[in-house]
Scaffold this motif. Structure first.
Motif, PDB file in Angstrom:
ATOM      1  N   LEU A 134       0.816  -1.208   0.000  1.00  0.00           N
ATOM      2  CA  LEU A 134       0.000   0.000   0.000  1.00  0.00           C
ATOM      3  C   LEU A 134       0.854   1.264   0.000  1.00  0.00           C
ATOM      4  O   LEU A 134       1.937   1.303   0.576  1.00  0.00           O
ATOM      5  CB  LEU A 134      -0.903   0.021   1.239  1.00  0.00           C
ATOM      6  N   GLY A 135       0.326   2.292  -0.623  1.00  0.00           N
ATOM      7  CA  GLY A 135       0.933   3.608  -0.576  1.00  0.00           C
ATOM      8  C   GLY A 135       2.031   3.821  -1.599  1.00  0.00           C
ATOM      9  O   GLY A 135       2.368   2.938  -2.387  1.00  0.00           O
ATOM     10  N   ALA A 136       2.577   5.011  -1.541  1.00  0.00           N
ATOM     11  CA  ALA A 136       3.605   5.422  -2.503  1.00  0.00           C
ATOM     12  C   ALA A 136       4.848   4.545  -2.418  1.00  0.00           C
ATOM     13  O   ALA A 136       5.525   4.331  -3.419  1.00  0.00           O
ATOM     14  CB  ALA A 136       3.987   6.879  -2.257  1.00  0.00           C
ATOM     15  N   TYR A 137       5.140   4.015  -1.229  1.00  0.00           N
ATOM     16  CA  TYR A 137       6.342   3.201  -1.041  1.00  0.00           C
ATOM     17  C   TYR A 137       6.027   1.715  -0.968  1.00  0.00           C
ATOM     18  O   TYR A 137       6.895   0.914  -0.644  1.00  0.00           O
ATOM     19  CB  TYR A 137       7.103   3.659   0.206  1.00  0.00           C
ATOM     20  N   GLN A 138       4.771   1.376  -1.260  1.00  0.00           N
ATOM     21  CA  GLN A 138       4.345  -0.018  -1.302  1.00  0.00           C
ATOM     22  C   GLN A 138       4.687  -0.763  -0.008  1.00  0.00           C
ATOM     23  O   GLN A 138       5.384  -1.773   0.000  1.00  0.00           O
ATOM     24  CB  GLN A 138       4.940  -0.732  -2.522  1.00  0.00           C
ATOM     25  N   PHE A 139       4.188  -0.238   1.102  1.00  0.00           N
ATOM     26  CA  PHE A 139       4.423  -0.860   2.405  1.00  0.00           C
ATOM     27  C   PHE A 139       3.705  -2.201   2.472  1.00  0.00           C
ATOM     28  O   PHE A 139       2.530  -2.301   2.159  1.00  0.00           O
ATOM     29  CB  PHE A 139       3.912   0.040   3.539  1.00  0.00           C
ATOM     30  N   ILE A 140       4.429  -3.216   2.893  1.00  0.00           N
ATOM     31  CA  ILE A 140       3.864  -4.553   3.047  1.00  0.00           C
ATOM     32  C   ILE A 140       3.638  -4.816   4.538  1.00  0.00           C
ATOM     33  O   ILE A 140       4.229  -4.140   5.385  1.00  0.00           O
ATOM     34  CB  ILE A 140       4.758  -5.633   2.405  1.00  0.00           C
ATOM     35  N   PRO A 141       2.790  -5.782   4.874  1.00  0.00           N
ATOM     36  CA  PRO A 141       2.476  -6.011   6.289  1.00  0.00           C
ATOM     37  C   PRO A 141       3.712  -6.226   7.172  1.00  0.00           C
ATOM     38  O   PRO A 141       3.765  -5.725   8.298  1.00  0.00           O
ATOM     39  CB  PRO A 141       1.599  -7.262   6.260  1.00  0.00           C
ATOM     40  N   ALA A 142       4.702  -6.939   6.679  1.00  0.00           N
ATOM     41  CA  ALA A 142       5.885  -7.243   7.491  1.00  0.00           C
ATOM     42  C   ALA A 142       6.705  -6.008   7.840  1.00  0.00           C
ATOM     43  O   ALA A 142       7.431  -6.005   8.835  1.00  0.00           O
ATOM     44  CB  ALA A 142       6.768  -8.257   6.766  1.00  0.00           C
ATOM     45  N   THR A 143       6.606  -4.956   7.037  1.00  0.00           N
ATOM     46  CA  THR A 143       7.407  -3.758   7.300  1.00  0.00           C
ATOM     47  C   THR A 143       6.576  -2.579   7.798  1.00  0.00           C
ATOM     48  O   THR A 143       7.098  -1.716   8.502  1.00  0.00           O
ATOM     49  CB  THR A 143       8.172  -3.311   6.040  1.00  0.00           C
ATOM     50  N   PHE A 144       5.302  -2.538   7.446  1.00  0.00           N
ATOM     51  CA  PHE A 144       4.476  -1.384   7.775  1.00  0.00           C
ATOM     52  C   PHE A 144       4.290  -1.209   9.286  1.00  0.00           C
ATOM     53  O   PHE A 144       4.600  -0.156   9.836  1.00  0.00           O
ATOM     54  CB  PHE A 144       3.125  -1.480   7.069  1.00  0.00           C
ATOM     55  N   GLY A 145       3.809  -2.240   9.959  1.00  0.00           N
ATOM     56  CA  GLY A 145       3.554  -2.145  11.398  1.00  0.00           C
ATOM     57  C   GLY A 145       4.796  -1.812  12.205  1.00  0.00           C
ATOM     58  O   GLY A 145       4.780  -0.880  13.023  1.00  0.00           O
ATOM     59  N   PRO A 146       5.897  -2.551  11.990  1.00  0.00           N
ATOM     60  CA  PRO A 146       7.110  -2.234  12.741  1.00  0.00           C
ATOM     61  C   PRO A 146       7.655  -0.816  12.473  1.00  0.00           C
ATOM     62  O   PRO A 146       8.104  -0.139  13.399  1.00  0.00           O
ATOM     63  CB  PRO A 146       8.100  -3.301  12.280  1.00  0.00           C
ATOM     64  N   ALA A 147       7.616  -0.365  11.219  1.00  0.00           N
ATOM     65  CA  ALA A 147       8.091   0.994  10.913  1.00  0.00           C
ATOM     66  C   ALA A 147       7.200   2.032  11.577  1.00  0.00           C
ATOM     67  O   ALA A 147       7.690   3.038  12.103  1.00  0.00           O
ATOM     68  CB  ALA A 147       8.134   1.215   9.403  1.00  0.00           C
ATOM     69  N   LEU A 148       5.910   1.783  11.561  1.00  0.00           N
ATOM     70  CA  LEU A 148       4.958   2.680  12.213  1.00  0.00           C
ATOM     71  C   LEU A 148       5.276   2.800  13.703  1.00  0.00           C
ATOM     72  O   LEU A 148       5.347   3.906  14.247  1.00  0.00           O
ATOM     73  CB  LEU A 148       3.544   2.124  12.005  1.00  0.00           C
ATOM     74  N   GLN A 149       5.532   1.668  14.334  1.00  0.00           N
ATOM     75  CA  GLN A 149       5.845   1.656  15.759  1.00  0.00           C
ATOM     76  C   GLN A 149       7.162   2.375  16.047  1.00  0.00           C
ATOM     77  O   GLN A 149       7.239   3.196  16.959  1.00  0.00           O
ATOM     78  CB  GLN A 149       5.897   0.215  16.258  1.00  0.00           C
ATOM     79  N   ARG A 150       8.216   2.070  15.273  1.00  0.00           N
ATOM     80  CA  ARG A 150       9.518   2.722  15.504  1.00  0.00           C
ATOM     81  C   ARG A 150       9.452   4.232  15.280  1.00  0.00           C
ATOM     82  O   ARG A 150      10.172   4.984  15.933  1.00  0.00           O
ATOM     83  CB  ARG A 150      10.594   2.105  14.607  1.00  0.00           C
ATOM     84  N   ALA A 151       8.582   4.658  14.371  1.00  0.00           N
ATOM     85  CA  ALA A 151       8.447   6.090  14.092  1.00  0.00           C
ATOM     86  C   ALA A 151       7.559   6.787  15.118  1.00  0.00           C
ATOM     87  O   ALA A 151       7.407   8.013  15.072  1.00  0.00           O
ATOM     88  CB  ALA A 151       7.889   6.293  12.683  1.00  0.00           C
ATOM     89  N   GLY A 152       6.977   6.016  16.032  1.00  0.00           N
ATOM     90  CA  GLY A 152       6.129   6.598  17.067  1.00  0.00           C
ATOM     91  C   GLY A 152       4.770   7.037  16.558  1.00  0.00           C
ATOM     92  O   GLY A 152       4.140   7.914  17.148  1.00  0.00           O
ATOM     93  N   MET A 153       4.318   6.429  15.468  1.00  0.00           N
ATOM     94  CA  MET A 153       3.018   6.765  14.900  1.00  0.00           C
ATOM     95  C   MET A 153       1.977   5.740  15.350  1.00  0.00           C
ATOM     96  O   MET A 153       2.278   4.569  15.493  1.00  0.00           O
ATOM     97  CB  MET A 153       3.093   6.778  13.375  1.00  0.00           C
ATOM     98  N   SER A 154       0.771   6.210  15.553  1.00  0.00           N
ATOM     99  CA  SER A 154      -0.309   5.341  16.013  1.00  0.00           C
ATOM    100  C   SER A 154      -1.194   4.928  14.844  1.00  0.00           C
ATOM    101  O   SER A 154      -1.040   5.407  13.717  1.00  0.00           O
ATOM    102  CB  SER A 154      -1.160   6.069  17.056  1.00  0.00           C
ATOM    103  N   ASP A 155      -2.159   4.078  15.144  1.00  0.00           N
ATOM    104  CA  ASP A 155      -3.125   3.658  14.128  1.00  0.00           C
ATOM    105  C   ASP A 155      -4.002   4.820  13.669  1.00  0.00           C
ATOM    106  O   ASP A 155      -4.651   4.738  12.636  1.00  0.00           O
ATOM    107  CB  ASP A 155      -4.005   2.522  14.652  1.00  0.00           C
ATOM    108  N   ASP A 156      -4.019   5.912  14.424  1.00  0.00           N
ATOM    109  CA  ASP A 156      -4.789   7.098  14.038  1.00  0.00           C
ATOM    110  C   ASP A 156      -4.048   8.002  13.058  1.00  0.00           C
ATOM    111  O   ASP A 156      -4.611   8.971  12.567  1.00  0.00           O
ATOM    112  CB  ASP A 156      -5.149   7.927  15.286  1.00  0.00           C
ATOM    113  N   THR A 157      -2.800   7.680  12.773  1.00  0.00           N
ATOM    114  CA  THR A 157      -1.988   8.497  11.858  1.00  0.00           C
ATOM    115  C   THR A 157      -2.593   8.478  10.463  1.00  0.00           C
ATOM    116  O   THR A 157      -2.924   7.422   9.925  1.00  0.00           O
ATOM    117  CB  THR A 157      -0.543   7.958  11.793  1.00  0.00           C
ATOM    118  N   VAL A 158      -2.750   9.663   9.889  1.00  0.00           N
ATOM    119  CA  VAL A 158      -3.232   9.789   8.514  1.00  0.00           C
ATOM    120  C   VAL A 158      -2.063   9.478   7.583  1.00  0.00           C
ATOM    121  O   VAL A 158      -0.984  10.055   7.729  1.00  0.00           O
ATOM    122  CB  VAL A 158      -3.771  11.219   8.251  1.00  0.00           C
ATOM    123  N   MET A 159      -2.291   8.583   6.646  1.00  0.00           N
ATOM    124  CA  MET A 159      -1.209   8.166   5.759  1.00  0.00           C
ATOM    125  C   MET A 159      -1.102   9.093   4.545  1.00  0.00           C
ATOM    126  O   MET A 159      -1.224   8.680   3.404  1.00  0.00           O
ATOM    127  CB  MET A 159      -1.402   6.703   5.343  1.00  0.00           C
TER     128      MET A 159
END
Length: 125
Positions: free
Chosen positions: A15-40
């Protein structure tokens, strides 16, 4: 971000401009300090992409080059090619060539030049 996670659970893979896949999206989101409420939006997608390539967790060869730990820009470019299918590796093809229709479209030489510029800007600034 939470909606993207739901879409990925439903079978939408990259998904998205960088084609985030499930294995990388969640962990990157967490390391960046972004929540599930973050607008993509484009800015947040770019921040996540930067986390993927420079956070030192998933692509240590790439982040080590960008941080000045080592000087092997070619290994760093190959590490980036391992992250994104559109980036050609040193053999001139995508690491994922032919998998699910993937094909490299960004030249290895261009990536080497961009990584050198990015490193110089990061280390000098």
């Amino acid at each position: 971000a939470g909606q993207w996670k739901d879409l990925q659970k439903q079978g939408y893979f990259a998904l998205g401009a960088y084609q985030f896949i499930p294995a990388t999206f969640g962990p990157a989101l967490q390391r960046a300090g972004m929540s599930d409420d973050t607008v993509m939006n484009p800015d947040n997608q770019s921040l996540l992409a930067i986390e993927l390539i420079s956070g030192g967790v998933k692509r240590p060869v790439l982040s080590g080059y960008l941080d000045g730990t080592h000087d092997d820009v070619y290994a760093a470019a190959n590490d980036l090619a391992n992250e994104w299918a559109a980036v050609k590796n040193s053999r001139g093809v995508s690491t994922y060539e032919g998998v699910a229709g993937n094909k490299g479209s960004i030249s290895h030489d261009l990536i080497v030049q961009l990584l050198m510029q990015l490193r110089e800007a990061k280390l000098s600034g």
